[in-house]
Design an enzyme around this catalytic site. Structure first.
Site, short mmCIF file in Angstrom:
data_model
loop_
_atom_site.label_atom_id
_atom_site.label_comp_id
_atom_site.label_asym_id
_atom_site.label_seq_id
_atom_site.Cartn_x
_atom_site.Cartn_y
_atom_site.Cartn_z
N MET A 244 40.34 31.04 47.96
CA MET A 244 41.17 31.53 48.82
C MET A 244 40.96 31.37 50.59
SD MET A 244 42.77 33.11 46.67
CE MET A 244 43.73 34.24 47.85
N ARG A 245 40.50 30.32 50.80
CA ARG A 245 40.26 29.69 52.29
C ARG A 245 40.97 28.64 52.20
NH1 ARG A 245 36.16 33.35 54.91
NH2 ARG A 245 35.58 34.55 52.94
N GLY B 181 38.52 33.02 37.88
CA GLY B 181 37.73 31.59 37.51
C GLY B 181 38.67 31.17 36.16
N SER B 182 39.82 31.68 35.92
CA SER B 182 40.70 31.48 34.53
C SER B 182 40.89 29.90 34.63
CB SER B 182 41.72 32.33 34.18
OG SER B 182 42.79 32.04 35.09
N ASN B 183 41.12 29.34 35.63
CA ASN B 183 41.61 27.81 35.51
C ASN B 183 40.12 27.01 35.42
OD1 ASN B 183 44.47 27.18 36.09
ND2 ASN B 183 44.08 29.09 37.56
N ILE C 220 41.24 24.79 53.78
CA ILE C 220 39.96 23.89 54.06
C ILE C 220 40.62 23.06 55.21
CG2 ILE C 220 38.92 24.05 51.74
CD1 ILE C 220 40.64 21.19 51.47
N HIS D 209 48.98 26.02 42.50
CA HIS D 209 49.71 27.14 43.05
C HIS D 209 50.61 27.70 41.99
CE1 HIS D 209 51.57 29.29 46.50
NE2 HIS D 209 52.43 28.94 46.07
N ASN E 283 45.23 20.96 44.30
CA ASN E 283 45.21 22.35 44.09
C ASN E 283 46.15 23.00 42.98
OD1 ASN E 283 44.85 25.24 44.91
ND2 ASN E 283 46.79 25.13 45.96
C1 GRF Z 1 46.03 31.13 40.37
O1 GRF Z 1 46.93 31.80 39.94
C2 GRF Z 1 46.15 29.91 41.23
O2 GRF Z 1 47.50 29.22 40.78
C3 GRF Z 1 45.91 30.35 42.40
O3 GRF Z 1 44.73 31.15 42.50
C4 GRF Z 1 44.73 31.80 41.20
C5 GRF Z 1 43.43 31.55 40.48
O4 GRF Z 1 43.40 32.40 39.24
N1 GRF Z 1 45.83 29.26 43.27
P1 GRF Z 1 41.85 32.06 38.45
O5 GRF Z 1 40.91 32.51 39.35
O6 GRF Z 1 41.45 30.67 38.16
O7 GRF Z 1 42.09 32.96 37.12
#
Ligand code: GRF
Length: 205
Positions: free
Chosen positions: A92-93, A12-14, A95, A111, A109
């Site tokens: 990770m799925r 969840g760093s984003n 949709i 990426h 999203n």
């Molecule tokens: C990120 O690298 C993003 O690009 C990919 O999944 C990862 C999620 O990282 N889609 P985080 O859980 O937000 O740290």
């Protein structure tokens, strides 16, 4: 207030970066709910600590996508929380239909590559193995195909000779934490004017 919902499976760093930019006022929107397919996701913990509704919804019996009746629950939950924009942040799925029926052109999203290069999993490792000198990250609209939708923002990251998958991924993530909040800000301020074919036209102001 413009309301976003976030789907995340991992650390969840984003999400953390988005929460920070909502709290400091850079993004003028509310995070209505965070949903995960993984009960142990760090993202759920981050949401709880920030006082955001954090919901685990069982994904069902498949590994790569949500079982149809479970997917409906995801969409219901987003609607219940008034979500107008769905942000996938390490979800990770894949949709499917239920989402597109309700949130057409309102799912984005992040990426970890410069699309259209290196779609799919561990894109930073794909980039390193391929030998490119530059890679990066992309915020894009989500379509039914994986990692293909119109591109909203990208950031470039140089690849160094002594990079490992971990060091490269780390630097890509630092850029993700900049462009994902920025893309959400742009959409929440209605500065995304239109999509022309594959091109996303943004009012820079
Ligand atoms: C990120 O690298 C993003 O690009 C990919 O999944 C990862 C999620 O990282 N889609 P985080 O859980 O937000 O740290």
């Amino acid at each position: 207030m413009f309301t976003i919902g976030i789907l995340a499976s991992g650390k969840g760093s984003n999400l953390q970066a988005i929460v920070k930019h909502v709290q400091n006022g850079f993004i003028n929107a509310k995070i209505g709910v965070v949903i995960s397919d993984n009960p142990d996701a760090g993202a759920l913990e981050i949401a709880r600590s920030a006082g955001i509704p954090a919901v685990y919804i069982e994904p069902g019996k498949y590994r790569t996508f949500l079982e149809n009746h479970q997917e409906k629950k995801y969409v219901e939950c987003l609607k219940q929380h008034g979500v107008e924009l769905v942000c996938l942040a390490g979800f990770m799925r894949v949709i499917k239909k239920n989402f597109f029926r309700e949130y057409q052109n309102r799912i984005i999203n992040i990426h970890p590559s410069l699309l259209p290069s290196f779609r799919g999993l561990e894109a930073w490792k794909q980039a390193l193995d391929y030998g490119v000198r530059f890679t990066g990250c992309t915020v894009h609209f989500v379509e039914e195909d994986i990692d293909t939708g119109p591109i909203i923002l990208q950031a470039v990251v140089a690849v160094f000779d002594d990079d490992t998958p971990e060091t490269l991924h780390q630097r890509i993530q630092e850029k993700e934490h900049v462009i994902y909040p920025l893309a959400i800000k742009i959409i929440s301020e209605n500065r995304l004017i239109r999509i022309e074919g594959r091109r996303v036209i943004i009012d820079e102001m």
